[in-house]
Design an enzyme around this catalytic site. Structure first.
Site, PDB file in Angstrom:
ATOM      1  N   SER A 169       0.741  -1.160   0.099  1.00 34.60           N
ATOM      2  CA  SER A 169       0.029  -0.502   0.278  1.00 34.60           C
ATOM      3  C   SER A 169       0.799   1.037  -0.037  1.00 34.60           C
ATOM      4  O   SER A 169       2.427   1.645  -0.714  1.00 34.60           O
ATOM      5  CB  SER A 169      -1.212  -0.028   1.496  1.00 34.60           C
ATOM      6  OG  SER A 169      -1.912   1.409   0.887  1.00 34.60           O
ATOM      7  N   ASP A 181      -9.667  -5.507  -2.924  1.00 36.42           N
ATOM      8  CA  ASP A 181      -9.062  -4.472  -2.472  1.00 36.42           C
ATOM      9  C   ASP A 181      -9.883  -3.502  -2.516  1.00 36.42           C
ATOM     10  O   ASP A 181     -10.772  -2.923  -3.061  1.00 36.42           O
ATOM     11  CB  ASP A 181      -8.180  -4.492  -2.640  1.00 36.42           C
ATOM     12  CG  ASP A 181      -7.163  -3.422  -2.333  1.00 36.42           C
ATOM     13  OD1 ASP A 181      -7.695  -2.590  -1.631  1.00 36.42           O
ATOM     14  OD2 ASP A 181      -6.081  -3.546  -1.947  1.00 36.42           O
ATOM     15  N   HIS A 231      -7.199  -6.292   0.941  1.00 35.36           N
ATOM     16  CA  HIS A 231      -6.006  -5.390   1.347  1.00 35.36           C
ATOM     17  C   HIS A 231      -5.495  -5.881   2.011  1.00 35.36           C
ATOM     18  O   HIS A 231      -3.960  -5.187   2.480  1.00 35.36           O
ATOM     19  CB  HIS A 231      -6.451  -4.187   1.339  1.00 35.36           C
ATOM     20  CG  HIS A 231      -5.670  -2.511   1.289  1.00 35.36           C
ATOM     21  ND1 HIS A 231      -4.866  -2.432   0.604  1.00 35.36           N
ATOM     22  CD2 HIS A 231      -4.805  -1.499   2.757  1.00 35.36           C
ATOM     23  CE1 HIS A 231      -4.311  -2.025   0.866  1.00 35.36           C
ATOM     24  NE2 HIS A 231      -4.260  -1.098   1.561  1.00 35.36           N
TER      25      HIS A 231
END
Ligand SMILES: N[C@@H](CCC(=O)N[C@@H](CS)C(=O)NCC(=O)O)C(=O)O
EC number: 3.1.2.12
Length: 280
Positions: free
Chosen positions: A148, A226, A259
């Site tokens: 991320s 995600d 995620h």
């Protein structure tokens, strides 16, 4: 004299998982990092994979949740996990999770009140490898991976320093931060109005200037479910930038994954093998 102080240490897959603290000259505060040393480091210098974590993380999340140590021990790769920002009572902060402590965005801030401590780019690219290479039985072969905000960080430090890394990979990276809310907010606060500084922190921009004739091996993993994909990550933008440039990247979209670290744990072995191929 050693510049680091041991915080904790555990035997793990015949190697050791440790955490240390040290005084960082770039960040101007005390910092912690994790290091997994595979059993091979007992007898020879091993290469190092640097892992850059995402928003809200510390040096612990990856170590506790990714399950990377088993494969790293098999492959003979050390893993270094820095924290995600400078920390401490005297370090500027913000009550929101996406700015301040835990959200350093791997850049060198130019704005008040951030610029005194927020220099994660210099820390990750220069200070930390220098420290690790002086203090541990490792060699100078490095690669970088992240998640991320840290996936963005990994792509940025690698694309800006291709001579320093053998390979780069990322899970769920923010590939085009100048165009999404997380990046817009962080860069406005840390870098101010100078958009040329913003572009230096954007993997898609950096890719458009990269030398496609000497590409760095690059692998991206992205879950199709995600929750941040559509608004913040926009993985397709880097696929397009790479295609335009003729820069080879492998992007794996994984159906049904989100995620979280459950996604990372599911594919971390393949990333470790990818890095080991380029580190050995
Ligand atoms: N707290 C934020 C999201 C933060 C988040 O998802 N952080 C990711 C990186 S971007 C993470 O790894 N969190 C820590 C963890 O799962 O251990 C929210 O709820 O919207």
């Amino acid at each position: 004299m050693s510049q680091i102080e041991l915080v904790s240490e555990f035997k793990c897959f015949e190697g050791r998982q440790a955490h240390y603290k040290h005084q960082s000259k770039h960040l101007n505060c005390s910092m912690r990092f994790g290091i997994f040393l595979p059993p091979q480091a007992e007898v020879a210098r091993v290469p190092v994979l640097y892992w850059l974590s995402g928003l809200t993380c510390t040096d612990e999340n990856f170590v506790q949740k990714a399950g990377a140590q088993r494969m790293a021990a098999e492959l003979g790769v050390a893993i270094v996990t820095p924290d995600t920002s400078p920390r401490g009572e005297n370090v500027a902060d913000d009550p929101n999770y996406d700015l301040g402590q835990g959200a350093g965005f791997y850049l060198n801030a130019t704005q008040e009140p951030w610029k005194a401590h927020y220099r994660m780019y210099d820390y990750v690219v220069e200070e930390l490898p220098e420290l690790i290479e002086a203090e541990f039985k490792v060699n100078k072969k490095r690669s970088v991976c992240g998640h991320s905000m840290g996936g963005m960080g990994a792509l940025v430090v690698a694309l800006r320093n291709t001579h320093r890394y053998q390979a780069v990979s990322a899970f769920s990276p923010i590939v085009n931060p100048t165009q999404v809310p997380w990046g817009d907010k962080a860069f406005s606060h840390y870098l101010g109005d100078d958009k040329s500084l913003w572009r230096l922190q954007d993997p898609c921009e950096l890719l458009s200037w990269a030398d496609a004739s000497q590409p760095l091996p690059m692998l991206i993993e992205q879950g199709s479910d995600d929750q941040f994909l559509k608004e913040q990550l926009k993985t397709d933008a880097i696929a397009l930038a790479a295609q335009k440039k003729g820069y080879p990247i492998t992007i794996n979209y994984r159906s049904g994954y989100d995620h979280s670290y459950f996604f990372i744990a599911s594919f971390i072995d393949s990333h470790l093998k990818f890095h080991a191929e380029h580190l050995y």
